[in-house]
Design a protein around this motif. Structure first.
Motif, PDB file in Angstrom:
ATOM      1  N   THR A  31       0.816  -1.218   0.000  1.00  0.00           N
ATOM      2  CA  THR A  31       0.000   0.000   0.000  1.00  0.00           C
ATOM      3  C   THR A  31       0.852   1.272   0.000  1.00  0.00           C
ATOM      4  N   GLY A  32       1.862   1.311   0.899  1.00  0.00           N
ATOM      5  CA  GLY A  32       2.717   2.496   0.977  1.00  0.00           C
ATOM      6  C   GLY A  32       3.435   2.747  -0.347  1.00  0.00           C
ATOM      7  N   LEU A  35       1.120   4.120  -2.956  1.00  0.00           N
ATOM      8  CA  LEU A  35       0.831   5.537  -2.699  1.00  0.00           C
ATOM      9  C   LEU A  35       2.030   6.414  -3.046  1.00  0.00           C
ATOM     10  N   ARG A  36       3.239   5.892  -2.776  1.00  0.00           N
ATOM     11  CA  ARG A  36       4.437   6.679  -3.117  1.00  0.00           C
ATOM     12  C   ARG A  36       4.548   6.846  -4.632  1.00  0.00           C
ATOM     13  N   MET A  53       1.163  11.889   3.788  1.00  0.00           N
ATOM     14  CA  MET A  53       2.160  10.833   4.025  1.00  0.00           C
ATOM     15  C   MET A  53       3.387  11.367   4.746  1.00  0.00           C
ATOM     16  N   HIS A  57       0.400  10.524   8.558  1.00  0.00           N
ATOM     17  CA  HIS A  57      -1.014  10.175   8.762  1.00  0.00           C
ATOM     18  C   HIS A  57      -1.498   9.188   7.702  1.00  0.00           C
ATOM     19  N   LEU A  58      -2.693   8.606   7.964  1.00  0.00           N
ATOM     20  CA  LEU A  58      -3.271   7.680   6.982  1.00  0.00           C
ATOM     21  C   LEU A  58      -3.955   8.457   5.865  1.00  0.00           C
ATOM     22  N   VAL A  59      -3.781   7.972   4.658  1.00  0.00           N
ATOM     23  CA  VAL A  59      -4.420   8.550   3.466  1.00  0.00           C
ATOM     24  C   VAL A  59      -5.913   8.137   3.512  1.00  0.00           C
ATOM     25  N   VAL A  64      -7.547   4.730  -1.000  1.00  0.00           N
ATOM     26  CA  VAL A  64      -6.774   3.497  -0.860  1.00  0.00           C
ATOM     27  C   VAL A  64      -7.572   2.312  -1.417  1.00  0.00           C
ATOM     28  N   GLY A  83       0.331  -3.737   4.403  1.00  0.00           N
ATOM     29  CA  GLY A  83      -0.074  -2.383   4.807  1.00  0.00           C
ATOM     30  C   GLY A  83      -1.550  -2.098   4.662  1.00  0.00           C
ATOM     31  N   ILE A  84      -2.347  -3.130   4.632  1.00  0.00           N
ATOM     32  CA  ILE A  84      -3.796  -2.945   4.523  1.00  0.00           C
ATOM     33  C   ILE A  84      -4.483  -4.167   5.139  1.00  0.00           C
ATOM     34  N   ARG A  86      -5.532  -0.986   7.800  1.00  0.00           N
ATOM     35  CA  ARG A  86      -4.852  -0.362   8.933  1.00  0.00           C
ATOM     36  C   ARG A  86      -5.799   0.289   9.928  1.00  0.00           C
ATOM     37  N   GLN A  90     -11.112   0.657   7.349  1.00  0.00           N
ATOM     38  CA  GLN A  90     -10.519  -0.013   6.187  1.00  0.00           C
ATOM     39  C   GLN A  90     -10.823  -1.505   6.194  1.00  0.00           C
ATOM     40  N   ARG A 154      13.909   7.571   3.644  1.00  0.00           N
ATOM     41  CA  ARG A 154      12.552   7.975   3.264  1.00  0.00           C
ATOM     42  C   ARG A 154      12.153   9.252   3.987  1.00  0.00           C
ATOM     43  N   ASP A 156       9.465  10.144   5.246  1.00  0.00           N
ATOM     44  CA  ASP A 156       8.640  10.003   6.453  1.00  0.00           C
ATOM     45  C   ASP A 156       9.341   9.174   7.536  1.00  0.00           C
ATOM     46  N   ARG A 165       3.168   7.746  13.074  1.00  0.00           N
ATOM     47  CA  ARG A 165       2.818   6.469  12.430  1.00  0.00           C
ATOM     48  C   ARG A 165       2.646   5.356  13.467  1.00  0.00           C
TER      49      ARG A 165
HETATM   50  P1  AMP Z   1       4.444   2.292   4.765  1.00  0.00           P
HETATM   51  O1  AMP Z   1       5.322   2.249   3.577  1.00  0.00           O
HETATM   52  O2  AMP Z   1       3.618   1.062   4.915  1.00  0.00           O
HETATM   53  O3  AMP Z   1       5.170   2.667   6.025  1.00  0.00           O
HETATM   54  O4  AMP Z   1       3.378   3.489   4.492  1.00  0.00           O
HETATM   55  C1  AMP Z   1       3.828   4.807   4.301  1.00  0.00           C
HETATM   56  C2  AMP Z   1       2.666   5.758   4.393  1.00  0.00           C
HETATM   57  O5  AMP Z   1       1.687   5.454   3.364  1.00  0.00           O
HETATM   58  C3  AMP Z   1       1.850   5.711   5.684  1.00  0.00           C
HETATM   59  O6  AMP Z   1       2.461   6.458   6.724  1.00  0.00           O
HETATM   60  C4  AMP Z   1       0.526   6.325   5.221  1.00  0.00           C
HETATM   61  O7  AMP Z   1       0.628   7.734   5.066  1.00  0.00           O
HETATM   62  C5  AMP Z   1       0.374   5.718   3.834  1.00  0.00           C
HETATM   63  N1  AMP Z   1      -0.348   4.427   3.910  1.00  0.00           N
HETATM   64  C6  AMP Z   1       0.160   3.167   3.797  1.00  0.00           C
HETATM   65  N2  AMP Z   1      -0.786   2.229   3.937  1.00  0.00           N
HETATM   66  C7  AMP Z   1      -1.948   2.914   4.133  1.00  0.00           C
HETATM   67  C8  AMP Z   1      -3.297   2.536   4.347  1.00  0.00           C
HETATM   68  N3  AMP Z   1      -3.682   1.241   4.404  1.00  0.00           N
HETATM   69  N4  AMP Z   1      -4.222   3.507   4.514  1.00  0.00           N
HETATM   70  C9  AMP Z   1      -3.883   4.798   4.465  1.00  0.00           C
HETATM   71  N5  AMP Z   1      -2.645   5.254   4.285  1.00  0.00           N
HETATM   72  C10 AMP Z   1      -1.662   4.320   4.116  1.00  0.00           C
END
Ligand code: AMP
Length: 211
Positions: A31-32, A35-36, A53, A57-59, A64, A83-84, A86, A90, A154, A156, A165
């Protein structure tokens, strides 16, 4: 059978996800990472998601879920979800999609303490090209797979965002993990072991489902 990988940030979901996917021929939905990819675009939505991000925070869930459903519809085989879900919200949407598309899921939870997670997150680097994550102990500034590509931290993985997070994880994701455990579809693995040992423990759990 689809697999959901749970674990605190830094627990090794990305690393284990690759190994598991390879062993059982799964497509990875990270998921992350998805989104990236999206925030690299140059439009108002990408800009908004980037800010969310970077703050840790959560998107928004609808966005998603749209990305996930699209991924599932375009995938032939089994999927490894990283990552889902979360949050409880969701989990509700995710379970609906899984039911509607007639898929079966099994969860693996890689457990780690918060101190260990912070130590790993503040010291890890990754390759911007192949996305391999390198721990503190890796000495070189270059990726071992991609010649002349310098590793990056990264945006974040700053202490301030990490704390947000981890807080979201405790408050929003832990209840989801508990619920999956109560439903009998989740197994725990100790994440404070070598990468190889964590993989071995996971294979022991998953082999019977794929043989
Ligand atoms: P990660 O790479 O899993 O650490 O995710 C990085 C960032 O992506 C998180 O801090 C959130 O901002 C966003 N993100 C990842 N997974 C989700 C999710 N299931 N729902 C919402 N935002 C997410």
């Amino acid at each position: 059978m689809d697999i959901i990988l749970f674990g605190m940030q830094g627990a090794g979901k990305g690393t284990q996800g690759k190994v598991i996917a390879e062993r059982y021929g799964l497509d990875v939905f990270d998921t992350g990472a998805e989104l990236r990819k999206l925030v690299k675009e140059n439009n108002p939505l990408a800009q908004k998601v980037r800010q969310i991000m970077e703050a840790g925070h959560l998107v928004p869930t609808e966005l998603v879920m749209e990305i996930i459903e699209n991924f599932i519809q375009n995938t032939q085989g089994n999927i490894l979800f990283d990552g889902i879900p979360r949050s409880a919200e969701q989990a509700k949407y995710f379970d609906d999609i899984i039911q509607r598309l007639d898929r079966k899921i099994k969860g693996i939870f890689i457990e780690l303490t918060e101190e260990e997670a912070i130590e790993r997150l503040t010291s890890r680097r990754s390759c911007p090209n192949c996305k391999t994550i390198y721990p503190k102990s890796y000495q070189s500034i270059y990726c071992e797979n991609c010649e002349n590509t310098e590793l990056i931290t990264r945006s974040d993985d700053k202490l301030e965002s990490i704390k947000v997070r981890l807080n979201t994880y405790q408050n929003e994701t832990i209840p989801v993990i508990n619920e999956y455990e109560n439903r009998g579809i989740l197994t725990k693995v100790n994440g404070k072991q070598s990468i190889e040992k964590v993989s071995e423990d996971i294979f022991e759990i998953l082999d019977p489902s794929f043989n």
